[in-house]
Design a protein around this motif. Structure first.
Motif, PDB file in Angstrom:
ATOM      1  N   MET A  69       0.854  -1.167   0.000  1.00  0.00           N
ATOM      2  CA  MET A  69       0.000   0.000   0.000  1.00  0.00           C
ATOM      3  C   MET A  69       0.900   1.229   0.000  1.00  0.00           C
ATOM      4  SD  MET A  69      -2.954  -1.390   2.601  1.00  0.00           S
ATOM      5  CE  MET A  69      -3.581   0.215   2.846  1.00  0.00           C
ATOM      6  N   THR A  70       0.467   2.245  -0.666  1.00  0.00           N
ATOM      7  CA  THR A  70       1.327   3.401  -0.871  1.00  0.00           C
ATOM      8  C   THR A  70       1.285   4.359   0.300  1.00  0.00           C
ATOM      9  OG1 THR A  70      -0.433   4.580  -1.990  1.00  0.00           O
ATOM     10  CG2 THR A  70       1.043   3.291  -3.361  1.00  0.00           C
ATOM     11  N   GLY A  71       2.443   4.631   0.902  1.00  0.00           N
ATOM     12  CA  GLY A  71       2.576   5.702   1.872  1.00  0.00           C
ATOM     13  C   GLY A  71       1.894   5.533   3.209  1.00  0.00           C
ATOM     14  N   MET A  72       0.779   4.842   3.273  1.00  0.00           N
ATOM     15  CA  MET A  72       0.029   4.615   4.508  1.00  0.00           C
ATOM     16  C   MET A  72      -0.364   5.915   5.215  1.00  0.00           C
ATOM     17  SD  MET A  72      -0.455   1.297   4.769  1.00  0.00           S
ATOM     18  CE  MET A  72      -0.764   0.851   6.450  1.00  0.00           C
ATOM     19  N   THR A  73      -0.637   6.988   4.464  1.00  0.00           N
ATOM     20  CA  THR A  73      -1.199   8.212   5.026  1.00  0.00           C
ATOM     21  C   THR A  73      -2.534   8.429   4.340  1.00  0.00           C
ATOM     22  OG1 THR A  73       0.990   9.126   5.354  1.00  0.00           O
ATOM     23  CG2 THR A  73      -0.839  10.676   5.361  1.00  0.00           C
ATOM     24  N   PHE A  74      -3.603   8.507   5.123  1.00  0.00           N
ATOM     25  CA  PHE A  74      -4.938   8.532   4.550  1.00  0.00           C
ATOM     26  C   PHE A  74      -5.794   9.595   5.211  1.00  0.00           C
ATOM     27  CE2 PHE A  74      -3.138   4.313   4.330  1.00  0.00           C
ATOM     28  CZ  PHE A  74      -3.181   4.086   2.966  1.00  0.00           C
ATOM     29  N   ASP A  75      -6.615  10.268   4.398  1.00  0.00           N
ATOM     30  CA  ASP A  75      -7.537  11.288   4.897  1.00  0.00           C
ATOM     31  C   ASP A  75      -8.793  10.683   5.496  1.00  0.00           C
ATOM     32  OD1 ASP A  75      -5.827  13.285   3.992  1.00  0.00           O
ATOM     33  OD2 ASP A  75      -6.801  13.364   2.035  1.00  0.00           O
ATOM     34  N   SER A  76      -9.144   9.459   5.051  1.00  0.00           N
ATOM     35  CA  SER A  76     -10.389   8.832   5.494  1.00  0.00           C
ATOM     36  C   SER A  76     -10.275   7.319   5.372  1.00  0.00           C
ATOM     37  CB  SER A  76     -11.549   9.315   4.619  1.00  0.00           C
ATOM     38  OG  SER A  76     -11.375   8.844   3.285  1.00  0.00           O
ATOM     39  N   PHE A  77     -11.189   6.621   6.025  1.00  0.00           N
ATOM     40  CA  PHE A  77     -11.223   5.167   5.889  1.00  0.00           C
ATOM     41  C   PHE A  77     -11.476   4.785   4.431  1.00  0.00           C
ATOM     42  CE2 PHE A  77     -13.513   1.157   5.630  1.00  0.00           C
ATOM     43  CZ  PHE A  77     -12.554   0.314   6.166  1.00  0.00           C
ATOM     44  N   GLN A  98      -2.039  -5.350   6.750  1.00  0.00           N
ATOM     45  CA  GLN A  98      -1.384  -4.048   6.809  1.00  0.00           C
ATOM     46  C   GLN A  98      -2.370  -3.123   7.497  1.00  0.00           C
ATOM     47  OE1 GLN A  98       0.058  -2.762   2.948  1.00  0.00           O
ATOM     48  NE2 GLN A  98       2.071  -3.494   3.546  1.00  0.00           N
ATOM     49  N   ALA A  99      -1.881  -2.298   8.433  1.00  0.00           N
ATOM     50  CA  ALA A  99      -2.797  -1.490   9.232  1.00  0.00           C
ATOM     51  C   ALA A  99      -2.169  -0.165   9.632  1.00  0.00           C
ATOM     52  CB  ALA A  99      -3.208  -2.270  10.485  1.00  0.00           C
ATOM     53  N   VAL A 100      -3.046   0.763   9.988  1.00  0.00           N
ATOM     54  CA  VAL A 100      -2.621   2.055  10.523  1.00  0.00           C
ATOM     55  C   VAL A 100      -3.439   2.325  11.796  1.00  0.00           C
ATOM     56  CG1 VAL A 100      -4.212   3.339   9.006  1.00  0.00           C
ATOM     57  CG2 VAL A 100      -2.261   4.506  10.029  1.00  0.00           C
ATOM     58  N   VAL A 101      -2.747   2.687  12.867  1.00  0.00           N
ATOM     59  CA  VAL A 101      -3.412   3.033  14.126  1.00  0.00           C
ATOM     60  C   VAL A 101      -3.984   4.442  13.958  1.00  0.00           C
ATOM     61  CG1 VAL A 101      -3.113   3.392  16.617  1.00  0.00           C
ATOM     62  CG2 VAL A 101      -1.786   1.610  15.439  1.00  0.00           C
ATOM     63  N   THR A 102      -5.270   4.608  14.265  1.00  0.00           N
ATOM     64  CA  THR A 102      -5.913   5.914  14.083  1.00  0.00           C
ATOM     65  C   THR A 102      -6.290   6.587  15.397  1.00  0.00           C
ATOM     66  OG1 THR A 102      -8.102   4.898  13.827  1.00  0.00           O
ATOM     67  CG2 THR A 102      -6.812   5.288  11.818  1.00  0.00           C
ATOM     68  N   ARG A 103      -6.279   5.810  16.502  1.00  0.00           N
ATOM     69  CA  ARG A 103      -6.608   6.375  17.816  1.00  0.00           C
ATOM     70  C   ARG A 103      -6.020   5.487  18.893  1.00  0.00           C
ATOM     71  NH1 ARG A 103      -9.815   5.182  21.837  1.00  0.00           N
ATOM     72  NH2 ARG A 103     -10.766   3.448  20.721  1.00  0.00           N
ATOM     73  N   GLY A 104      -5.555   6.083  19.961  1.00  0.00           N
ATOM     74  CA  GLY A 104      -5.066   5.323  21.110  1.00  0.00           C
ATOM     75  C   GLY A 104      -3.671   4.770  20.886  1.00  0.00           C
ATOM     76  N   GLY A 157      -1.214   7.124  13.947  1.00  0.00           N
ATOM     77  CA  GLY A 157      -0.341   7.466  12.831  1.00  0.00           C
ATOM     78  C   GLY A 157       0.679   6.401  12.509  1.00  0.00           C
ATOM     79  N   ASP A 158       0.950   5.487  13.442  1.00  0.00           N
ATOM     80  CA  ASP A 158       1.910   4.410  13.201  1.00  0.00           C
ATOM     81  C   ASP A 158       1.272   3.295  12.380  1.00  0.00           C
ATOM     82  OD1 ASP A 158       3.881   5.710  14.673  1.00  0.00           O
ATOM     83  OD2 ASP A 158       3.432   4.610  16.513  1.00  0.00           O
ATOM     84  N   THR A 159       2.095   2.592  11.636  1.00  0.00           N
ATOM     85  CA  THR A 159       1.623   1.490  10.799  1.00  0.00           C
ATOM     86  C   THR A 159       2.299   0.190  11.208  1.00  0.00           C
ATOM     87  OG1 THR A 159       3.348   1.850   9.146  1.00  0.00           O
ATOM     88  CG2 THR A 159       1.277   3.055   8.846  1.00  0.00           C
ATOM     89  N   PHE A 160       1.667  -0.920  10.817  1.00  0.00           N
ATOM     90  CA  PHE A 160       2.294  -2.220  11.012  1.00  0.00           C
ATOM     91  C   PHE A 160       1.790  -3.194   9.951  1.00  0.00           C
ATOM     92  CE2 PHE A 160      -1.485  -2.313  13.695  1.00  0.00           C
ATOM     93  CZ  PHE A 160      -2.014  -3.587  13.516  1.00  0.00           C
TER      94      PHE A 160
END
Length: 95
Positions: free
Chosen positions: A1-9, A45-51, A67-70
């Protein structure tokens, strides 16, 4: 997945599908939840969005915050521990 920075789900899901993932979903975990060592029959592949969470694979533990990914390969043993506010992450799965 590209960049893993997203404005929305929705943008996360579109990117995941374009990268060949079968499914994208929102996972929400309660405060101080623990998922003992387990595996999944799919790649993640995932991105933490809260907590925050702690992800342990073998001898390595990563402390992940918003903001972190794994990423995890299928059948990789791991455990998860969630912080005092719980956590939310967006996850893409590939069978």
């Amino acid at each position: 997945m590209t960049g893993m920075t997203f404005d929305s789900f929705e943008s996360f899901e579109a990117d995941a599908r374009a990268a060949g993932f079968d499914q994208a979903l929102v996972r929400e975990w309660a405060p101080d939840a623990v998922a003992a060592t387990h595996t999944h029959p799919f790649d993640v592949q995932a991105v933490v969005t809260r907590g925050e969470m702690w992800l342990t694979c073998g001898e390595e533990t990563r402390h992940l915050k918003a903001g972190d990914t794994f990423a995890l390969g299928r059948e990789i043993p791991h455990s998860e521990k969630y912080g005092p506010q719980g956590a939310t992450f967006w996850v893409a799965r590939r069978s």
